[in-house]
Design an enzyme around this catalytic site. Structure first.
Site, short mmCIF file in Angstrom:
data_model
loop_
_atom_site.label_atom_id
_atom_site.label_comp_id
_atom_site.label_asym_id
_atom_site.label_seq_id
_atom_site.Cartn_x
_atom_site.Cartn_y
_atom_site.Cartn_z
CB VAL A 1 -1.08 0.09 1.13
CG1 VAL A 1 -2.05 -0.48 1.12
CG2 VAL A 1 -0.43 0.09 2.71
NE ARG B 1 3.31 7.21 -4.25
CZ ARG B 1 2.31 7.25 -3.17
NH1 ARG B 1 1.77 6.18 -2.39
NH2 ARG B 1 1.77 8.35 -3.00
CD GLU C 1 -0.21 2.94 -9.21
OE1 GLU C 1 -0.87 4.50 -8.65
OE2 GLU C 1 0.11 2.71 -8.37
CG HIS D 1 -2.60 4.58 -5.84
ND1 HIS D 1 -1.56 5.13 -6.57
CD2 HIS D 1 -2.73 4.57 -4.38
CE1 HIS D 1 -1.40 5.70 -5.67
NE2 HIS D 1 -1.53 5.79 -4.52
CB ALA E 1 -5.08 2.49 -0.16
#
Length: 307
Positions: free
Chosen positions: A218, A220, A249, A268, A270
């Site tokens: 969580v 990078r 990403e 992405h 979180a």
């Protein structure tokens, strides 16, 4: 002071209600107002807009409503103070990490796949003992790699589940780090993206983990060498991986991580919550009030420190 804000309803409300000592201008993803500004608040804007905001005449501070600063660090003129907003995201990221761990422990990803296949995948009495593949976090050795705000939140959330929590910090000696990695049932990556953390999880790192260990990222996406991760997954060494971040990403549609049964992917998100925008505006208001009252707001970034 004149402050540039995102042109979104919750930030517009700050101007409507009034904030002592502040006037506001509003930018969009396509347009930044002309003229000087004392400060600017970043909210998920494309690089050209960030560059325009950072170049405003008279700018003395910039607040990014993110925890990470790699998207803006090094781009500000000398003398412009940079602040982050890790406190806006810490709790949600920690909760998401626990959610990923519990989902993997209870194999919810596998049962979701079985649901889509309309297959009743309950363990038979024979396979239920001695091992159905289902676990809890009770007694599991969990290593938090990175122990900032999110790490401390996550530590507190994990302990009621009976997990044994260990930490790796920047000052942890290499031999202690490797010993903890070899002990881990779970390794949770909470590190920022810096030159020192690029591919810090690689083939050598993964080889230290005991068979069946899970990796949760969580932090990078660039923390993990994804070719090495795939090799460890396909070779059966890793139990699996729960990833909220990837490199690149978005993850390309043909990337092999999509098809691995023991990989849980979230895009992405979180730190995302339904009230994030409202909380970001409230944090901005408190930040401006601190400045107006002569107080140093939380979150100032030390230019000499890696985040």
């Amino acid at each position: 002071m004149h402050v540039l804000l995102p042109d979104l309803p919750d930030f517009r409300a700050l101007a409507d209600e009034g904030v002592p000592g502040a006037t506001f201008g509003f930018y969009t993803r396509e347009h930044v107002p002309d003229g000087p500004a004392d400060g600017a608040v970043l909210w998920f804007v494309p690089p050209p807009v960030r560059a325009q905001l950072a170049a405003r005449p008279g700018l003395s501070w910039l607040l990014t409503l993110t925890a990470g600063i790699d998207h803006v660090q090094g781009q500000l003129p000398p003398g412009v103070a940079l602040f982050n907003a890790s406190r806006l995201h810490d709790r949600a990221v920690a909760v998401h990490a626990v959610s990923l761990m519990l989902s993997a422990s209870r194999r919810l990803h596998a049962y979701r796949d079985a649901q889509h296949a309309r297959t009743w995948a309950a363990p038979t009495p024979v396979t239920r003992l001695p091992d159905s593949g289902l676990t809890t976090l009770d007694g599991r050795q969990v290593v938090l790699w990175g122990y900032g705000h999110i790490g401390r939140e996550l530590d507190g959330l994990l302990r009621p589940f009976g997990a044994n929590v260990h930490t790796i910090r920047s000052a942890t000696p290499r031999e202690d780090r490797d010993r903890l990695l070899a002990l881990a049932d779970w390794v949770i990556l909470l590190l920022p993206s810096t030159p020192d953390t690029q591919h810090i999880v690689n083939a050598d790192t993964l080889a230290l983990l005991k068979p069946g260990a899970w990796l949760c990222n969580v932090g990078r996406g660039t923390l993990i060498d994804q070719d090495a991760l795939l090799a460890a997954l396909d070779g059966g060494h890793l139990g699996g991986a729960s990833l909220d971040v990837t490199d690149p990403e978005p993850l390309p549609a043909d990337h092999p991580l999509w098809t691995r049964e023991n990989v849980i992917l979230t895009p992405h998100i979180a730190s995302s919550t339904g009230d994030l925008l409202r909380r970001g505006a409230r944090l901005t208001r408190d930040f401006i009030l601190d400045l107006d009252q002569g107080h140093e707001p939380p979150g100032r970034v030390d230019p000499g420190r890696t985040y």
